[in-house]
Design an enzyme around this catalytic site. Sequence first.
Site, mmCIF file in Angstrom:
data_model
loop_
_atom_site.group_PDB
_atom_site.id
_atom_site.type_symbol
_atom_site.label_atom_id
_atom_site.label_comp_id
_atom_site.label_asym_id
_atom_site.label_seq_id
_atom_site.Cartn_x
_atom_site.Cartn_y
_atom_site.Cartn_z
ATOM 1 N N ASN A 203 27.134 22.402 10.591
ATOM 2 C CA ASN A 203 27.242 23.780 11.100
ATOM 3 C C ASN A 203 28.583 24.398 10.703
ATOM 4 O OD1 ASN A 203 24.866 24.734 12.767
ATOM 5 N ND2 ASN A 203 25.158 22.655 13.566
ATOM 6 N N LEU B 46 34.137 21.030 28.000
ATOM 7 C CA LEU B 46 35.438 21.647 28.274
ATOM 8 C C LEU B 46 35.550 21.986 29.764
ATOM 9 C CD1 LEU B 46 35.473 23.921 25.108
ATOM 10 C CD2 LEU B 46 37.024 21.988 25.541
ATOM 11 N N ASN C 229 28.926 28.417 21.310
ATOM 12 C CA ASN C 229 28.432 27.053 21.102
ATOM 13 C C ASN C 229 27.050 27.122 20.458
ATOM 14 O OD1 ASN C 229 28.196 24.174 21.402
ATOM 15 N ND2 ASN C 229 26.877 24.505 23.181
ATOM 16 N N HIS D 126 23.489 25.013 20.297
ATOM 17 C CA HIS D 126 22.782 23.954 21.017
ATOM 18 C C HIS D 126 21.422 23.745 20.327
ATOM 19 C CE1 HIS D 126 21.931 21.387 24.429
ATOM 20 N NE2 HIS D 126 20.706 21.880 24.409
ATOM 21 N N SER E 91 19.869 27.502 19.724
ATOM 22 C CA SER E 91 20.422 28.642 20.453
ATOM 23 C C SER E 91 21.924 28.701 20.216
ATOM 24 C CB SER E 91 20.216 28.478 21.964
ATOM 25 O OG SER E 91 18.881 28.165 22.289
ATOM 26 N N ASP F 119 26.022 24.734 29.051
ATOM 27 C CA ASP F 119 24.890 25.313 28.286
ATOM 28 C C ASP F 119 24.218 26.481 29.012
ATOM 29 O OD1 ASP F 119 25.232 23.453 26.209
ATOM 30 O OD2 ASP F 119 23.887 22.015 27.148
HETATM 31 C C1 GAR Z 1 23.970 19.946 15.939
HETATM 32 O O1 GAR Z 1 22.586 19.696 15.979
HETATM 33 C C2 GAR Z 1 24.414 20.680 17.191
HETATM 34 O O2 GAR Z 1 23.488 21.616 17.647
HETATM 35 C C3 GAR Z 1 24.520 19.538 18.161
HETATM 36 O O3 GAR Z 1 25.127 18.500 17.407
HETATM 37 C C4 GAR Z 1 24.736 18.633 16.040
HETATM 38 C C5 GAR Z 1 25.994 18.649 15.187
HETATM 39 O O4 GAR Z 1 25.686 18.626 13.827
HETATM 40 N N1 GAR Z 1 25.309 19.909 19.301
HETATM 41 C C6 GAR Z 1 25.027 19.518 20.535
HETATM 42 O O5 GAR Z 1 24.121 18.772 20.819
HETATM 43 C C7 GAR Z 1 25.966 20.073 21.612
HETATM 44 N N2 GAR Z 1 25.324 20.063 22.885
HETATM 45 P P1 GAR Z 1 26.765 19.013 12.730
HETATM 46 O O6 GAR Z 1 28.019 18.172 13.042
HETATM 47 O O7 GAR Z 1 26.134 18.614 11.435
HETATM 48 O O8 GAR Z 1 27.032 20.477 12.826
#
Ligand code: GAR
Length: 201
Positions: free
Chosen positions: A17, A95, A109, A111, A143, A152
């Site tokens: 991301n 946090l 964020n 999610h 989201s 969240d």
């Molecule tokens: C993503 O799927 C993100 O939505 C999730 O971790 C992954 C990170 O991937 N985040 C959560 O679950 C937070 N609650 P990335 O390091 O390749 O961006």
Amino acid sequence: MVKKLKTGVLISGGGSNLQALIDAATDDSFPAQISCVISNKAGVYGLSRAEQAGIPSFVVPHKGIERDVFEKSIDDLLQQNGIDIICLAGFMRILSADFITKWQGRILNIHPALLPKFGGKGMYGHHVHEAVIESGEQESGASVHVVTAGCDEGPVILQKAVPVLDGDTPETLAARVLEVEHDIYPHALSQYAALMSRKTS
Ligand code: GAR
């Protein structure tokens, strides 16, 4: 030339991301620039992505550190880098209310589910996709929301759905969801940064 909000991205892992945000921000008309990357884990691929893009990156370990000390280190780095807005991108720490209050309305964020479903404490990464499959839901998605003190629970800026297919595993569903994450996070940051810039100018 648009005024670009200085964005700090907090990560804990691969940073796909983060990459989507870095790529989008190379466009002159994008209203945010990625100004620093902070990881609570050393050696993760997201840090290499920052380095490849020439973005200052920092490691602030959380293990064995009091939460207020950990968050103070992050806050100091964000201040030193003149950050206007924070994007959590796979940042796997919750946090504190104090930190969120200090940055109120300035933390986004992503999610990996259609909030308010499948959010909250313990719902992160593969846990989310396992729960979605277990529940028999026919769709999931991603989201982007504003971070508030409730985990969240903050207002959703953008969401996009994907189908849950017969035979999906947490891994196949995660890959489908991740694709839409990369699509919506830059759009959400763009919309929100443009709104913030208008408010402050
Ligand atoms: C993503 O799927 C993100 O939505 C999730 O971790 C992954 C990170 O991937 N985040 C959560 O679950 C937070 N609650 P990335 O390091 O390749 O961006």
